[in-house]
Write a protein that holds these residues in place. Structure first.
Motif, PDB file in Angstrom:
ATOM      1  N   GLN A  26       0.813  -1.217   0.000  1.00 57.60           N
ATOM      2  CA  GLN A  26       0.000   0.000   0.000  1.00 57.60           C
ATOM      3  C   GLN A  26       0.849   1.271   0.000  1.00 57.60           C
ATOM      4  O   GLN A  26       0.316   2.381  -0.012  1.00 57.60           O
ATOM      5  CB  GLN A  26      -0.923   0.021   1.224  1.00 57.60           C
ATOM      6  N   GLY A  27       2.161   1.114   0.025  1.00 64.04           N
ATOM      7  CA  GLY A  27       3.047   2.264  -0.008  1.00 64.04           C
ATOM      8  C   GLY A  27       3.415   2.802   1.362  1.00 64.04           C
ATOM      9  O   GLY A  27       4.058   3.855   1.467  1.00 64.04           O
ATOM     10  N   GLU A  28       3.033   2.117   2.424  1.00 64.97           N
ATOM     11  CA  GLU A  28       3.338   2.566   3.781  1.00 64.97           C
ATOM     12  C   GLU A  28       4.773   2.195   4.154  1.00 64.97           C
ATOM     13  O   GLU A  28       5.228   1.074   3.889  1.00 64.97           O
ATOM     14  CB  GLU A  28       2.369   1.932   4.773  1.00 64.97           C
ATOM     15  N   VAL A  29       5.495   3.141   4.748  1.00 66.21           N
ATOM     16  CA  VAL A  29       6.904   2.929   5.080  1.00 66.21           C
ATOM     17  C   VAL A  29       7.022   1.935   6.226  1.00 66.21           C
ATOM     18  O   VAL A  29       6.426   2.111   7.295  1.00 66.21           O
ATOM     19  CB  VAL A  29       7.580   4.260   5.463  1.00 66.21           C
ATOM     20  N   LEU A  30       7.819   0.887   5.992  1.00 70.39           N
ATOM     21  CA  LEU A  30       8.069  -0.120   7.016  1.00 70.39           C
ATOM     22  C   LEU A  30       9.424   0.066   7.686  1.00 70.39           C
ATOM     23  O   LEU A  30       9.577  -0.192   8.875  1.00 70.39           O
ATOM     24  CB  LEU A  30       7.998  -1.532   6.403  1.00 70.39           C
ATOM     25  N   GLU A  31      10.404   0.525   6.913  1.00 74.42           N
ATOM     26  CA  GLU A  31      11.759   0.641   7.463  1.00 74.42           C
ATOM     27  C   GLU A  31      12.562   1.657   6.664  1.00 74.42           C
ATOM     28  O   GLU A  31      12.398   1.766   5.440  1.00 74.42           O
ATOM     29  CB  GLU A  31      12.471  -0.720   7.438  1.00 74.42           C
ATOM     30  N   ILE A  32      13.402   2.394   7.357  1.00 70.45           N
ATOM     31  CA  ILE A  32      14.360   3.308   6.729  1.00 70.45           C
ATOM     32  C   ILE A  32      15.745   2.937   7.240  1.00 70.45           C
ATOM     33  O   ILE A  32      15.967   2.891   8.454  1.00 70.45           O
ATOM     34  CB  ILE A  32      14.063   4.780   7.084  1.00 70.45           C
ATOM     35  N   GLN A  33      16.652   2.684   6.327  1.00 70.21           N
ATOM     36  CA  GLN A  33      17.997   2.258   6.714  1.00 70.21           C
ATOM     37  C   GLN A  33      19.036   3.120   6.008  1.00 70.21           C
ATOM     38  O   GLN A  33      19.067   3.170   4.779  1.00 70.21           O
ATOM     39  CB  GLN A  33      18.207   0.782   6.368  1.00 70.21           C
ATOM     40  N   PRO A  34      19.892   3.818   6.749  1.00 66.68           N
ATOM     41  CA  PRO A  34      20.938   4.616   6.109  1.00 66.68           C
ATOM     42  C   PRO A  34      21.980   3.732   5.423  1.00 66.68           C
ATOM     43  O   PRO A  34      22.517   2.811   6.039  1.00 66.68           O
ATOM     44  CB  PRO A  34      21.565   5.394   7.271  1.00 66.68           C
ATOM     45  N   ILE A  35      22.229   4.014   4.175  1.00 67.16           N
ATOM     46  CA  ILE A  35      23.295   3.337   3.439  1.00 67.16           C
ATOM     47  C   ILE A  35      24.588   4.139   3.547  1.00 67.16           C
ATOM     48  O   ILE A  35      25.667   3.601   3.786  1.00 67.16           O
ATOM     49  CB  ILE A  35      22.924   3.178   1.951  1.00 67.16           C
ATOM     50  N   GLN A  36      24.446   5.428   3.362  1.00 67.15           N
ATOM     51  CA  GLN A  36      25.589   6.333   3.435  1.00 67.15           C
ATOM     52  C   GLN A  36      25.108   7.637   4.055  1.00 67.15           C
ATOM     53  O   GLN A  36      24.057   8.159   3.686  1.00 67.15           O
ATOM     54  CB  GLN A  36      26.154   6.593   2.031  1.00 67.15           C
ATOM     55  N   GLU A  37      25.867   8.158   5.011  1.00 72.39           N
ATOM     56  CA  GLU A  37      25.484   9.400   5.673  1.00 72.39           C
ATOM     57  C   GLU A  37      26.537  10.471   5.443  1.00 72.39           C
ATOM     58  O   GLU A  37      27.709  10.171   5.191  1.00 72.39           O
ATOM     59  CB  GLU A  37      25.289   9.166   7.175  1.00 72.39           C
ATOM     60  N   SER A  38      26.104  11.712   5.549  1.00 71.13           N
ATOM     61  CA  SER A  38      27.022  12.837   5.426  1.00 71.13           C
ATOM     62  C   SER A  38      27.722  13.074   6.755  1.00 71.13           C
ATOM     63  O   SER A  38      27.428  12.418   7.762  1.00 71.13           O
ATOM     64  CB  SER A  38      26.258  14.099   5.013  1.00 71.13           C
ATOM     65  N   ARG A  39      28.621  14.051   6.801  1.00 70.20           N
ATOM     66  CA  ARG A  39      29.329  14.393   8.040  1.00 70.20           C
ATOM     67  C   ARG A  39      28.467  15.213   8.981  1.00 70.20           C
ATOM     68  O   ARG A  39      28.842  15.427  10.130  1.00 70.20           O
ATOM     69  CB  ARG A  39      30.613  15.172   7.708  1.00 70.20           C
ATOM     70  N   PHE A  40      27.298  15.663   8.494  1.00 74.69           N
ATOM     71  CA  PHE A  40      26.488  16.586   9.274  1.00 74.69           C
ATOM     72  C   PHE A  40      25.161  15.944   9.669  1.00 74.69           C
ATOM     73  O   PHE A  40      24.377  15.517   8.811  1.00 74.69           O
ATOM     74  CB  PHE A  40      26.251  17.869   8.473  1.00 74.69           C
ATOM     75  N   SER A  41      24.914  15.912  10.956  1.00 68.87           N
ATOM     76  CA  SER A  41      23.725  15.229  11.466  1.00 68.87           C
ATOM     77  C   SER A  41      22.438  15.890  10.985  1.00 68.87           C
ATOM     78  O   SER A  41      21.424  15.219  10.796  1.00 68.87           O
ATOM     79  CB  SER A  41      23.762  15.196  12.993  1.00 68.87           C
ATOM     80  N   SER A  42      22.453  17.207  10.783  1.00 67.84           N
ATOM     81  CA  SER A  42      21.235  17.892  10.348  1.00 67.84           C
ATOM     82  C   SER A  42      20.808  17.419   8.960  1.00 67.84           C
ATOM     83  O   SER A  42      19.605  17.290   8.688  1.00 67.84           O
ATOM     84  CB  SER A  42      21.441  19.404  10.346  1.00 67.84           C
TER      85      SER A  42
END
Length: 404
Positions: free
Chosen positions: A349-365
């Motif tokens: 139905q398109g509802e988000v089940l999971e979000i997983q970071p693959i690559q992150e930047s140096r800045f948390s914001s």
């Protein structure tokens, strides 16, 4: 003495010609995912250049090479990552014309890559054929002069895996000594090569012993890459890049994207996908990148129609996400830039089940904003029934970039 000079001159000429004709290392780039070094990619060419269009010249032989750093990498996960980048960096008509070749290419990948494996795609300018090999063992050949550039654009096109990745490959031979040392140290063991050779022999004998089927969905036989049972992935697709106003939050897309219907499954955009950089009044923009690491799941037999349908669906998912991305004001004020890649799992139905970071930047914001955008975009368009899956994985590549 004269004859010695003649011989010496001939040797110098031959050496110079050979040196010119030999493939030269144009550049290398490190791919990191989930904070781990995954592989090093390299481009070889007769002409050293920092210009991507020069490397897309079909009149010169070239070679793409990947050397695996991680201990174990599912081959189809790697393949799907590459195919996503192919989808976002090639014209719609190119993707359509190369769909059958993509099926052939995709089915060369089974099992797992291991540390030291060397995968190459070599283009012969005289024949226009691209030969795919693993540790110098031939996996298959695609006799289409346009196929190699279809692969190459995934790395050096307008939306590469990352700007650093593209810059590393377009370094005109000026590459990091440490990275070269690591690259050259990655070699397969003799046991690994012998095992692959045996698998290839067994595969060829099995194919020869069987009667040819009336319909052959996988035209190119593939050897098992490792002893581990092959894992399959649902092919994920990518969307055209877009520039987004951090204030208004309204997507600003190329005309070919804006005119493409969300429901259309007949064709992709006719124009080449390019990074649109239309800065807002106060300057900053947000641009989309490409490539991802996917969770493994069962995969239906690949067909050209299936590949194109998934490309269109994934394109709609990314366009949907881009409408909800904001460039954090504090990050703008501090001049903070960076790339973020997320793997998102949704249900049918398109509802988000999971979000997983693959690559992150140096800045948390920036990292927080990328995930917040996905939550704001929830729910996504439902999974089309023809994809026949209860869940769908797709990657969201985002580059927060300020104008020069």
């Amino acid at each position: 003495m004269k004859s010695i000079k003649i011989v010496l001159s001939f040797w110098v000429f031959t050496f110079a010609f050979t040196a010119k004709a030999a493939p030269l290392l144009n550049g290398i780039a490190l791919e990191k995912q989930f904070n781990k070094d995954i592989y090093i990619a390299a481009i070889y060419s007769e002409n050293l250049t920092r210009d991507s269009s020069t490397l897309l010249d079909n009149n010169i032989p070239r070679r793409l090479e990947v050397r695996i750093i991680t201990n174990s990498l599912p081959a189809r996960r790697f393949r799907n990552q590459w195919m996503e980048a192919i989808a976002i960096n090639n014209r719609g008509d190119t993707l359509s014309s190369q769909a059958e070749n993509m099926v052939t290419f995709a089915n060369m990948f089974k099992g797992r890559f291991v540390n030291g494996d060397q995968l190459s795609a070599e283009f012969a300018a005289d024949t226009g054929s691209t030969t795919i090999s693993l540790n110098s063992i031939r996996l298959g050949e695609i006799a289409d002069p346009n196929f190699f550039n279809t692969l190459l654009r995934a790395w050096i096109g307008s939306v590469p895996p990352s700007s650093d990745f593209k810059d590393g490959l377009l370094s005109a031979g000026q590459v990091s000594g440490n990275l070269i040392t690591t690259f050259e140290s990655l070699t397969p063991t003799s046991e690994r090569i012998a095992d692959l050779q045996l698998k290839q022999i067994n595969q060829e004998e099995a194919v020869a012993a069987e009667e040819a089927p009336t319909e052959k969905p996988f035209p190119t036989p593939a050897i098992e890459i490792a002893d581990l049972p092959p894992l399959t992935l649902a092919l994920a697709e990518t969307a055209p890049a877009a520039a987004i106003s951090p204030d208004a939050g309204v997507i600003q897309e190329g005309s070919e994207v804006a005119s493409q219907s969300e429901e259309s499954a007949s064709a992709l955009a006719e124009e080449e996908i390019e990074l649109i950089t239309v800065p807002p009044e106060d300057g900053p923009i947000l641009a989309a990148g490409a490539a991802d690491m996917l969770e493994e799941e069962e995969e239906a037999p690949l067909t050209a129609d299936m590949i194109l349908a998934r490309q269109i669906y994934h394109s709609s998912l990314l366009r949907h996400t881009y409408r909800y991305i904001r460039y954090p004001k504090r990050a703008q004020g501090r001049g903070q830039e960076g790339s973020v890649r997320l793997n998102v799992t949704i249900n049918s139905q398109g509802e988000v089940l999971e979000i997983q970071p693959i690559q992150e930047s140096r800045f948390s914001s920036l990292n927080r904003e990328a995930q917040a955008a996905v939550h704001r975009a929830d729910p996504y368009p439902g999974v089309p029934s023809q994809l026949s899956t209860d869940t769908y994985n797709f990657s969201i590549p985002i580059t927060f970039r300020l104008p020069d």
